[in-house]
Structure formats: C-alpha cells, structure tokens
Design an enzyme around this catalytic site. Structure first.
Site, short mmCIF file in Angstrom:
data_model
loop_
_atom_site.label_atom_id
_atom_site.label_comp_id
_atom_site.label_asym_id
_atom_site.label_seq_id
_atom_site.Cartn_x
_atom_site.Cartn_y
_atom_site.Cartn_z
N LYS A 236 -79.66 -28.45 41.71
CA LYS A 236 -79.86 -27.49 42.92
C LYS A 236 -79.74 -25.78 42.97
O LYS A 236 -80.69 -25.77 43.55
CB LYS A 236 -78.22 -27.72 42.84
CG LYS A 236 -77.63 -26.71 43.67
CD LYS A 236 -76.43 -26.82 44.32
CE LYS A 236 -75.29 -26.55 43.49
NZ LYS A 236 -74.14 -26.22 44.02
N ARG B 85 -84.11 -22.03 44.59
CA ARG B 85 -84.95 -21.28 44.00
C ARG B 85 -86.34 -20.85 44.15
O ARG B 85 -86.98 -19.66 45.29
CB ARG B 85 -85.01 -20.62 42.47
CG ARG B 85 -83.24 -20.10 42.19
CD ARG B 85 -83.30 -19.87 40.49
NE ARG B 85 -82.03 -19.31 40.30
CZ ARG B 85 -81.05 -19.50 40.50
NH1 ARG B 85 -80.53 -20.51 41.04
NH2 ARG B 85 -79.82 -18.26 39.84
N GLY C 167 -72.61 -20.92 47.97
CA GLY C 167 -72.84 -19.63 47.17
C GLY C 167 -74.30 -19.19 46.52
O GLY C 167 -74.42 -17.93 46.94
N SER D 272 -74.51 -12.96 35.12
CA SER D 272 -73.86 -14.16 36.10
C SER D 272 -75.75 -14.49 36.69
O SER D 272 -76.11 -13.21 36.32
CB SER D 272 -73.61 -13.32 37.18
OG SER D 272 -74.19 -13.86 38.58
N GLN E 128 -76.96 -15.10 39.15
CA GLN E 128 -76.78 -14.91 40.35
C GLN E 128 -77.09 -14.00 41.15
O GLN E 128 -78.13 -13.69 41.79
CB GLN E 128 -75.20 -15.73 41.10
CG GLN E 128 -75.31 -17.44 41.29
CD GLN E 128 -73.95 -18.23 42.28
OE1 GLN E 128 -73.74 -17.60 42.72
NE2 GLN E 128 -74.82 -18.62 42.51
N ASP F 168 -70.37 -24.03 34.90
CA ASP F 168 -70.59 -25.08 36.23
C ASP F 168 -69.63 -26.11 35.12
O ASP F 168 -69.14 -27.39 36.27
CB ASP F 168 -71.54 -25.60 36.81
CG ASP F 168 -71.53 -24.16 38.01
OD1 ASP F 168 -71.16 -23.45 38.15
OD2 ASP F 168 -73.13 -24.12 38.06
N LYS G 49 -64.58 -19.74 42.02
CA LYS G 49 -65.45 -20.87 42.56
C LYS G 49 -65.63 -21.45 44.02
O LYS G 49 -64.55 -20.87 44.79
CB LYS G 49 -65.73 -22.03 41.01
CG LYS G 49 -66.55 -21.07 39.89
CD LYS G 49 -67.84 -20.69 40.15
CE LYS G 49 -68.37 -20.48 38.87
NZ LYS G 49 -70.04 -20.28 39.08
N ARG H 203 -60.43 -23.46 40.17
CA ARG H 203 -61.58 -24.93 39.53
C ARG H 203 -60.35 -24.65 38.29
O ARG H 203 -59.35 -25.77 38.09
CB ARG H 203 -62.44 -24.58 38.83
CG ARG H 203 -63.30 -24.80 39.72
CD ARG H 203 -64.22 -25.11 39.36
NE ARG H 203 -65.87 -25.20 40.78
CZ ARG H 203 -67.21 -25.51 41.02
NH1 ARG H 203 -67.77 -25.04 39.78
NH2 ARG H 203 -67.81 -25.61 42.05
N ARG I 39 -67.28 -30.40 42.58
CA ARG I 39 -67.26 -30.82 41.11
C ARG I 39 -65.74 -31.52 40.90
O ARG I 39 -65.39 -31.13 39.87
CB ARG I 39 -67.48 -29.23 39.54
CG ARG I 39 -68.92 -28.83 40.44
CD ARG I 39 -69.60 -28.19 39.28
NE ARG I 39 -70.86 -27.82 40.05
CZ ARG I 39 -71.73 -27.75 39.34
NH1 ARG I 39 -72.07 -29.10 38.90
NH2 ARG I 39 -72.96 -27.86 40.04
#
Length: 438
Positions: free
Chosen positions: A21, A26, A93, A165, A167, A317, A344, A348, A394
């Site tokens: 994913k 990207r 996200g 991070s 991201q 994750d 998240k 979670r 998840r």
C-alpha cells in the site's frame, strides 16, 4: 459490514502477496510528477491507493487502472492544475500527509478533506515542517479540513525529525522534489525508506549518510527523473496477518510469494523468529529497487518477547497482529515505546486491549504499550464473541486471525475498513482453507 470467523481453522497452501500500500501510493505521486508514460504493475487496488489516484487525477494527472492490478500513468497535456473541488483522501493518512508535501511544493492552492476517521487524526507533524519551509497552510487545529494556499518553499531546507516517521520524511522529500528545492532530513532512527529507494530508482540525486547514529538524507533540487515502468512488491504488513495466522493455528506449510523484504520493514520477521517462529526465505531478488522474496511458514512453538526502543518504528503497523501472536505464545510479551499507536486510524492500544478483554486474555495496559500473558492452547470460549474494530482495518484483520485458534466464532464489527489496505483478504484466506463469513 460485520465478519465472522470459522472456529478451529488453519491456513495452508500457497498465495501471492498483495501489492504494498505504501509503495503503491508513493509511485503514483512520483510518476505523476515525472509526467511521462509509465506502467505500474502489482498496484494495490485498495481504497487508500485509489483515493490518492483520484486526487491526483483531480489535479490534472492522467492515471488509469487496467485489469490485473496494472496502472497506466499517461502524459498529461495540462500538467498539474488547481482542482475545482477539495481533494478527498478518504481514510488514507499516507495519501494525505504525502500529498500535502507534494502540492505545497507545486505551489497549488487546494483544500483537503477525508472521512470521519481521517478527520480526527492529527496532522501537525507534517503541517509544522511544511509551514517552516514556507508553505501557507490553515487547518482545524491541526486536523482536516486543511487549506493549502499558493506558496514558494525555501531552498536548502534542513529538518530534524522530532520523532521517527517515514510519512513526515516522505512529505518533506516530495515537497522538495515538486518545488525543485534542496532538502535535508535528519532522522534519529531508521524508518521505512521506500521514498528514498523510489527516488533513486527514478534517477533523483539523493544521498544518505550516517552521523552520530542518525541518518542524514539529502535530496538535491532540480532532480531530473527518468520515466520507467515500475513493479510494486508485495506488502509485508499484509503478509504478517497470514504468517501469524499460520503460526497460532499450527498450520501445515504456508508459502507467501513475492513479499517485499525492505530492511526497514522486516522487523516483523525478526520479532516472530525471536518468538520461535520457523520462517524460511527463498528466491531472494530485487524489483524496481526493492528487495523481494518468497516466505515459507512452518509449524512453530511461540514464546513471549520484550519489544521496545529502536525496533518499534520498524514494526509499528504490525503491533496489532503481533499482539495476537503474543496472545497465543507461551509466557509474557511486553510492548513499550509505542504511544504513536494511540493516533492511528483508531487508538490501537485501546482497541487491542478491548479485543483481548472480550477474548478473556490477561493483559495490562500502559500509556505507551501493553503486556500480554499468552496461552498457546486453543482458546476455550464459553460462547460466540463480538469485537469492535473501531473502524480500523488492522484491528479488524488481527482479531479475525485470532479466530483461527478459538473454539467459538468471533464476529468483528465494522469491517468495511479492511478494503482500504487488503481488498483480497477474504479471498486469500478462503483459498488457504479459512472461511470468514459475511
């Protein structure tokens, strides 16, 4: 949509791993910036990547989806333009954070929105560095809706990540790439490096060095990227559900083909091996700058472990499904330094705890983690159990996998979210002998 497990099942056979994913999203962005014909194979046809694709097309990109998970990026006659309507990133996200950087670099005015879950997720971790770089951004207290005005970003921008991070790192790299400005990012701990590998694969001038145990990543301005076809490798985060399912149910041999083996993503394999898992790697190779291999999962006896420190960003994750492995392992597993899980798609850590509580699995909560007392035997429940997914893909898949080793069916609520990241989850598990009922 609610889904219900079939008790005392197994996962045996051979499957191909669905596309990654993170990489799928990207490569859409970078290919559209190149704006030349590019074919992308192995694309994950899930809701998150499709939200990113639709947002890019709103801005003038020419991206089409073809059969067999093939994407064709065509040369756009207009290039990027200001979209008429807000860009809707749905639940993604990754798509939102990375596109904020890319569009800030392009100097385009636009609005961003998302679904209920995404609208509750904090975005200041990317908004702050983009603002420091010169982007004109307004938001609802760091959350959606977010307005990005036309901006000219600074050159030679240097940013040290306050927390590890991938991201945030990728957001800044894409901002620099789109603006043709040099950026330098200092990361305290290695995070997933798909963006760096992809940029290098397409010919960008990017260097990575180490200093004082930190990574120094520098992308030179005015990168001349080369158009070439791209193969998306399999998503190890998706493979993790199948691997853990085979392990906790003591299934016979399971083969998962075409799994991405990026060193910044395979912490899950190291952790499971430390727990006692027998996982063999064969047919190692490389596709489009990413390592890839086939995995063989064999019956194993799992034991508890302690997870904290530098391994956590690598497995962040996978902690929900690792918690299921811990629940069916001998002894205690302790997870710390994972406070990021609270922001998240859901909180979670709370979602894991609530699910374990419904299954009667002994555990203790921390602000930044959880301690789980495992039991490797078949879970003997007094009757069917319902578990709330908190609209988190998840969490939903993790507790459906837990159903493999229970004597009663587990119904997980609100499972539509699974299709954001693993659209073939039900088909693949069924092909391996585990029926999950709608």
């Amino acid at each position: 949509m609610n889904l219900t497990s079939t008790p005392e099942s197994s996962l045996t056979g051979s499957v191909s791993c669905p596309g990654d994913k993170s990489i799928s999203q990207r490569v859409l962005m970078i290919s559209s910036l190149i704006n030349e014909p590019i074919k992308i194979k192995g694309f994950l046809d899930g809701e998150d990547p499709l939200s990113t694709m639709h947002a890019l097309n709103q801005m003038g990109a020419e991206i089409e989806i073809h059969p067999k998970n093939v994407i064709q990026v065509k040369k756009s006659p207009t290039g990027f333009v200001e979209p008429i309507d807000p860009l809707d990133l749905g639940n993604s996200g990754t798509g939102l954070r990375l596109m904020l950087g890319m569009i800030a670099g392009l100097g385009i005015k636009t609005m961003f929105k998302g679904d209920r879950s995404l609208s509750q997720r904090p975005m200041n971790r990317v908004l702050n560095p983009l603002s420091a770089m010169g982007a004109d951004i307004t938001s609802d207290n760091g959350m959606l809706p977010i307005a990005l005005n036309k901006s000219v970003l600074d050159d030679d921008f240097v940013y040290e990540l306050p927390v590890a991070s991938a991201q945030v790192k990728s957001c800044i790299l894409l901002a620099g790439l789109a603006a043709e400005k040099t950026v330098t990012i200092i990361e305290p701990i290695q995070t997933r490096d798909h963006t760096e590998r992809m940029l290098k694969n397409f010919g960008a001038n990017i260097t990575i060095a180490q200093k004082d145990s930190k990574n120094i990543i520098c992308l030179a301005g005015k990168a001349s990227l080369k158009a070439m076809d791209y193969q998306v490798v399999g998503d190890i985060s998706s493979a993790a559900f199948l691997i853990v399912g085979a392990l906790i149910s003591q299934s016979e041999e399971l083969e998962i083909c075409g799994v991405g083996m990026n060193p910044s993503r395979i912490g899950i394999l190291s952790v499971l091996r430390d727990m006692g898992a027998r996982i063999e790697i064969k047919n190692a190779r490389e596709e489009s700058g990413e390592p890839i291999a086939d995995l063989i999962v064999l019956p194993s006896k799992l034991s508890g472990v302690i997870l904290d420190g530098s391994i956590i960003p690598n497995i962040i994750d996978e902690i929900p499904i690792l918690s299921i492995a811990a629940a069916f392992a001998e002894g205690e597993t302790i997870i710390r330094d994972a406070a990021e899980l609270r922001v998240k798609e859901s909180d979670r850590l709370k979602a894991i705890s609530d699910g374990l509580l419904n299954l009667g699995i002994s555990h203790i909560n921390f602000d930044d983690g959880i301690k789980i007392k495992g039991n490797p035997r078949l879970l003997d429940l007094p009757g069917p159990v319902q578990i709330d997914s908190y609209d988190d893909h998840r969490i939903a898949m993790s507790f459906l996998i837990a159903g493999l080793n229970c004597n009663q069916p587990i119904t997980v609520l609100e499972c539509d979210n699974i299709f954001t990241s693993f659209p073939t989850f039900l088909e693949l598990t069924a092909s391996l002998g585990y029926e999950i009922k709608k």
